[in-house]
Write an enzyme that holds these catalytic residues in place. Structure first.
Site, PDB file in Angstrom:
ATOM      1  N   ASP A  63       0.847  -1.196   0.000  1.00  0.00           N
ATOM      2  CA  ASP A  63       0.000   0.000   0.000  1.00  0.00           C
ATOM      3  C   ASP A  63       0.885   1.249   0.000  1.00  0.00           C
ATOM      4  O   ASP A  63       1.624   1.484   0.948  1.00  0.00           O
ATOM      5  CB  ASP A  63      -0.884  -0.033   1.258  1.00  0.00           C
ATOM      6  CG  ASP A  63      -1.729   1.220   1.404  1.00  0.00           C
ATOM      7  OD1 ASP A  63      -1.923   1.926   0.393  1.00  0.00           O
ATOM      8  OD2 ASP A  63      -2.189   1.487   2.529  1.00  0.00           O
ATOM      9  N   ASP A  65      -0.259   4.510  -0.383  1.00  0.00           N
ATOM     10  CA  ASP A  65      -0.882   5.771   0.042  1.00  0.00           C
ATOM     11  C   ASP A  65      -1.580   5.680   1.399  1.00  0.00           C
ATOM     12  O   ASP A  65      -2.282   6.612   1.799  1.00  0.00           O
ATOM     13  CB  ASP A  65      -1.865   6.264  -1.030  1.00  0.00           C
ATOM     14  CG  ASP A  65      -2.936   5.231  -1.350  1.00  0.00           C
ATOM     15  OD1 ASP A  65      -2.974   4.169  -0.662  1.00  0.00           O
ATOM     16  OD2 ASP A  65      -3.737   5.456  -2.272  1.00  0.00           O
ATOM     17  N   ASP A  67      -4.090   3.927   2.490  1.00  0.00           N
ATOM     18  CA  ASP A  67      -5.536   3.701   2.615  1.00  0.00           C
ATOM     19  C   ASP A  67      -5.861   2.238   2.951  1.00  0.00           C
ATOM     20  O   ASP A  67      -7.027   1.864   3.028  1.00  0.00           O
ATOM     21  CB  ASP A  67      -6.272   4.139   1.340  1.00  0.00           C
ATOM     22  CG  ASP A  67      -5.954   3.258   0.133  1.00  0.00           C
ATOM     23  OD1 ASP A  67      -5.043   2.396   0.236  1.00  0.00           O
ATOM     24  OD2 ASP A  67      -6.610   3.433  -0.908  1.00  0.00           O
ATOM     25  N   ASN A 143     -14.222 -15.133 -19.481  1.00  0.00           N
ATOM     26  CA  ASN A 143     -15.363 -16.039 -19.352  1.00  0.00           C
ATOM     27  C   ASN A 143     -16.636 -15.304 -18.957  1.00  0.00           C
ATOM     28  O   ASN A 143     -17.727 -15.679 -19.367  1.00  0.00           O
ATOM     29  CB  ASN A 143     -15.060 -17.115 -18.311  1.00  0.00           C
ATOM     30  CG  ASN A 143     -16.213 -18.077 -18.151  1.00  0.00           C
ATOM     31  OD1 ASN A 143     -16.516 -18.832 -19.066  1.00  0.00           O
ATOM     32  ND2 ASN A 143     -16.895 -18.019 -17.005  1.00  0.00           N
ATOM     33  N   ASP A 317     -21.889 -15.109 -17.646  1.00  0.00           N
ATOM     34  CA  ASP A 317     -20.961 -15.575 -18.678  1.00  0.00           C
ATOM     35  C   ASP A 317     -21.112 -14.743 -19.946  1.00  0.00           C
ATOM     36  O   ASP A 317     -22.229 -14.423 -20.360  1.00  0.00           O
ATOM     37  CB  ASP A 317     -21.231 -17.048 -19.005  1.00  0.00           C
ATOM     38  CG  ASP A 317     -20.530 -17.982 -18.037  1.00  0.00           C
ATOM     39  OD1 ASP A 317     -20.341 -17.578 -16.860  1.00  0.00           O
ATOM     40  OD2 ASP A 317     -20.171 -19.101 -18.441  1.00  0.00           O
ATOM     41  N   ASP A 353      -8.283 -16.073 -17.283  1.00  0.00           N
ATOM     42  CA  ASP A 353      -8.993 -16.755 -16.217  1.00  0.00           C
ATOM     43  C   ASP A 353      -9.967 -17.795 -16.791  1.00  0.00           C
ATOM     44  O   ASP A 353     -10.616 -17.550 -17.807  1.00  0.00           O
ATOM     45  CB  ASP A 353      -9.771 -15.674 -15.436  1.00  0.00           C
ATOM     46  CG  ASP A 353     -10.428 -16.207 -14.188  1.00  0.00           C
ATOM     47  OD1 ASP A 353      -9.719 -16.745 -13.334  1.00  0.00           O
ATOM     48  OD2 ASP A 353     -11.672 -16.085 -14.066  1.00  0.00           O
ATOM     49  N   GLU A 395      -5.553 -20.384 -17.600  1.00  0.00           N
ATOM     50  CA  GLU A 395      -5.933 -21.195 -16.439  1.00  0.00           C
ATOM     51  C   GLU A 395      -6.905 -22.269 -16.945  1.00  0.00           C
ATOM     52  O   GLU A 395      -8.117 -22.110 -16.870  1.00  0.00           O
ATOM     53  CB  GLU A 395      -6.608 -20.332 -15.368  1.00  0.00           C
ATOM     54  CG  GLU A 395      -6.950 -21.116 -14.113  1.00  0.00           C
ATOM     55  CD  GLU A 395      -8.104 -20.513 -13.310  1.00  0.00           C
ATOM     56  OE1 GLU A 395      -8.231 -20.845 -12.125  1.00  0.00           O
ATOM     57  OE2 GLU A 395      -8.896 -19.717 -13.870  1.00  0.00           O
TER      58      GLU A 395
HETATM   59 MG    MG Z   1      -3.474   2.038  -1.271  1.00  0.00          MG
END
Ligand code: MG
Length: 648
Positions: A63, A65, A67, A143, A317, A353, A395
């Site tokens: 991270d 920043d 947040d 997909n 789908d 995917d 995949e």
């Molecule tokens: Mg962040």
């Protein structure tokens, strides 16, 4: 007594491990004790050869920043770390605007999620990573989209919308032989319901219901042993109708329902006595044919159709029409335009995917589709000055390698789940002597479909229980798994946290296998995305990157040592595997050769020591090792779960 022995043995093993010299492979120079002639090290490459890809959950990696969300700039800030682990590519989890933290239900394929950063952040990452010979791969979800995607929203709002073609939408759900995956969900258009006064007449002789708008007085429900009931709106019980003839039932009601209604001929209405429709709405005053098989909600003229989703209601789908002409479908064109944008920006590869579900587990159709998708992206890559062919990995998560192998006709690279399943089983069984033969068998299967296949080997990923979990949180076994992965043929993937020995399983949620990196002993965690599903006991100071960088015996050091060796020695990075007959059932033994360079790879999958004669294993040509490994006495001896690689 047994326990004491165990502790003593552990202590001894720890001493041995600590005493074992840390091996710095490759051009950085020899730390290995041995012969006076070190000129062989000059054969090491100074290029990055490894082909290692590091898999990043952008939302939980780093991270930048504050947040609490991992972000793209966080990745850029940690390129030193990714370089140190030998990465030549990074696979980013989906970066687009999406409905969920993991990003796999995409709202807009052309955007960068504001939680993760901006397009400029991505451009900056691409450029700074490229300077280190690290490519950026995006996760592209073909997909399905998210149900909040503007395409799907428009399709749901308007039965005449052109975006209806983007999805699998039907008035008569059913019809896919798809191996049990997927469900038809109602589109639930905005006008499926009705508010107003209506008269219902149910005719169970003809199995019809006639709904008529009326100003007749409203009737109270029949509570005197009714034989027919209505269910609608938000009521939690059935409303009894009055018998007005033989098998005829009627009532006048003020209704307010957002989904329509159903008719029941029993209060036990799960038992074939629920009567509904097949997805069509009623027309006022016209008898509506009911049935008790599909028994779908009877709506009021709204969108009574259904959409198909392989995974989840939030993931409708996508529809590419007949596979042979998929590239001409509107959904394909829109997604290809989105992909063009990222490739033009400098993205070096895509991870696709769930490719076996694009055509509902129909391998031939999926392969036909994937060829078209790959060719389209590769063309864009070349037009934009890309070197060689575009990289794309699928995949194709099939039950067995024989079912997966044909996907190599569609894509240059596919994840090899079978590699990991074999490795996990063999390590847990302490049996290494058929490992190389099994891996070679897999590779021969792939070769049948594509001569230049790129075998995407891996341990675990974001959808699986962690390797450390699978190996019983035994650190020696985890180090062995790392050493095997990074000395195997193919293109290894390292999943965020594997290199630190993260454990976790999916039992209490996927989040537990997607934990944030603990960068320093006292650093915070990019865990806001995970909804509190974080194992703080695991994310201790000692598992942090800071602690493991300082600890010569850490898992991270093993990853780095073997990654550096793979980067430096072309036989390891690009060689073909030649299984050798193993003199010990626990030991896996193979050679890797490439352009005149050969290395011998030995791993002890067992918890005992192994010593045996093998040609060409002298300690002074040991490129990299883990655990107790020695070749100085004419024998190769390997301590428990130890590994060694020798230049031949
Ligand atoms: Mg962040």
């Amino acid at each position: 007594m047994k326990r004491f022995f165990h502790i003593a043995a552990l202590f001894l093993a720890t001493l041995l491990l600590t005493a074992c010299p840390e091996v710095k492979p490759g051009p950085d120079g020899p730390d290995i004790p041995g012969g006076p002639d070190e000129s062989w090290r000059g054969q090491a490459s100074t290029e990055k050869l490894s082909g290692i890809t590091y898999q990043i959950n952008v939302y939980s990696f780093a991270d930048s920043d504050g947040d609490g969300w991992g972000d793209i700039r966080g990745i850029t800030q940690h390129l030193d770390y990714l370089d140190s682990i030998g990465a030549t590519a990074l696979w980013l989890s989906p970066i687009h605007e999406a409905m969920s933290y993991h990003g796999y239900n995409v709202n807009d394929y052309t955007s960068v999620s504001s939680r993760l950063g901006t397009e400029n952040d991505l451009k900056d990452l691409i450029s700074k990573a490229k300077a280190r010979n690290i490519g950026i791969y995006l996760d592209f979800v073909l997909n399905h989209s998210g149900s909040d995607n503007i395409w799907f929203k428009q399709a749901a709002a308007d039965p005449d919308s052109p975006y209806r073609d983007y999805y699998l939408i039907s008035d008569t759900p059913g019809g896919y032989d798809n191996g049990g995956m997927g469900t038809w969900y109602p589109m639930t258009g905005a006008d499926a319901g009705y508010k107003g006064r209506v008269h219902f007449k149910v005719d169970m002789n003809a199995k019809t219901v006639t709904v008529t708008q009326t100003s007749e007085p409203v009737q109270s429900p029949n509570t005197q042993s009714p034989k027919c009931w209505l269910w609608y709106g938000s009521v939690t019980q059935h409303v009894g109708l009055y018998t007005t003839g033989t098998n005829i039932y009627e009532i006048t009601l003020d209704i307010d329902t957002d989904w329509g209604f159903l008719v029941c001929t029993s209060t036990n209405w799960a038992d074939g006595t629920k009567w509904g429709g097949t997805g069509k709405g009623v027309t006022f005053g016209v008898p509506f044919q009911m049935n008790n098989t599909t028994a779908a909600n009877i709506t009021f003229g709204g969108d009574a159709s259904y959409y198909f989703a392989s995974f989840d209601k939030s993931m409708p789908d996508l529809n590419y029409g007949p596979a042979a002409t998929a590239a001409t479908s509107p959904a394909f064109k829109s997604l290809a335009e989105a992909a063009d944008h990222w490739i033009e920006m400098g993205v070096a590869g895509l991870r696709l995917d769930a490719v076996i579900w694009i055509y509902q587990n129909n391998t031939a159709d999926n392969v036909t589709f994937l060829k078209q998708w790959y060719d389209r992206c590769n063309t864009t890559w070349k037009i934009n000055g890309g070197k060689g062919d575009f990289y794309m990995v699928g995949e194709a998560w099939c039950d067995n390698v024989d079912k997966m192998a044909p996907y190599y006709e569609g894509l240059p690279s596919n994840f090899n789940f079978y590699y990991y399943w074999t490795l996990k089983d063999r390590i847990n069984q302490g049996r290494g002597n058929d490992f190389a033969q099994t891996v070679t068998h897999f590779r021969n299967q792939f070769r049948k479909y594509r001569a230049d296949f790129i075998d995407a080997i891996k341990l675990t990923n974001h959808d699986e229980d962690r390797v450390a979990h699978d190996l019983g949180r035994d650190v020696a076994k985890e180090k062995l798994a790392a050493a095997v992965l990074l000395t195997s043929p193919g293109k290894p993937y390292i999943y965020q946290g594997e290199e630190l020995g993260y454990w976790g399983n999916k039992g209490k949620g996927d989040e537990y296998v997607r934990a944030p990196i603990k960068w320093a002993r006292n650093s915070g965690l990019a865990s806001a995305s995970l909804g509190g599903k974080v194992d703080h006991a695991m994310l201790s100071e000692s598992i942090s990157v800071e602690a493991q960088e300082q600890d010569p015996a850490s898992i991270l050091r093993v990853y780095r040592n073997f990654a550096q060796a793979r980067n430096a020695w072309k036989a390891l990075a690009k060689g073909e595997m030649e299984p050798l007959s193993s003199p010990n059932s626990a030991v896996a033994l193979w050679k890797m050769s490439y352009e005149g360079q050969t290395v011998l790879v030995a791993h002890n999958f067992g918890g005992g020591s192994a010593a045996f004669a093998v040609t060409g294993c002298t300690t002074d040509k040991m490129i990299v090792s883990n655990g107790v490994a020695d070749g100085s006495s004419g024998l190769l001896s390997l301590g428990p779960y130890a590994s060694a690689v020798f230049l031949q």
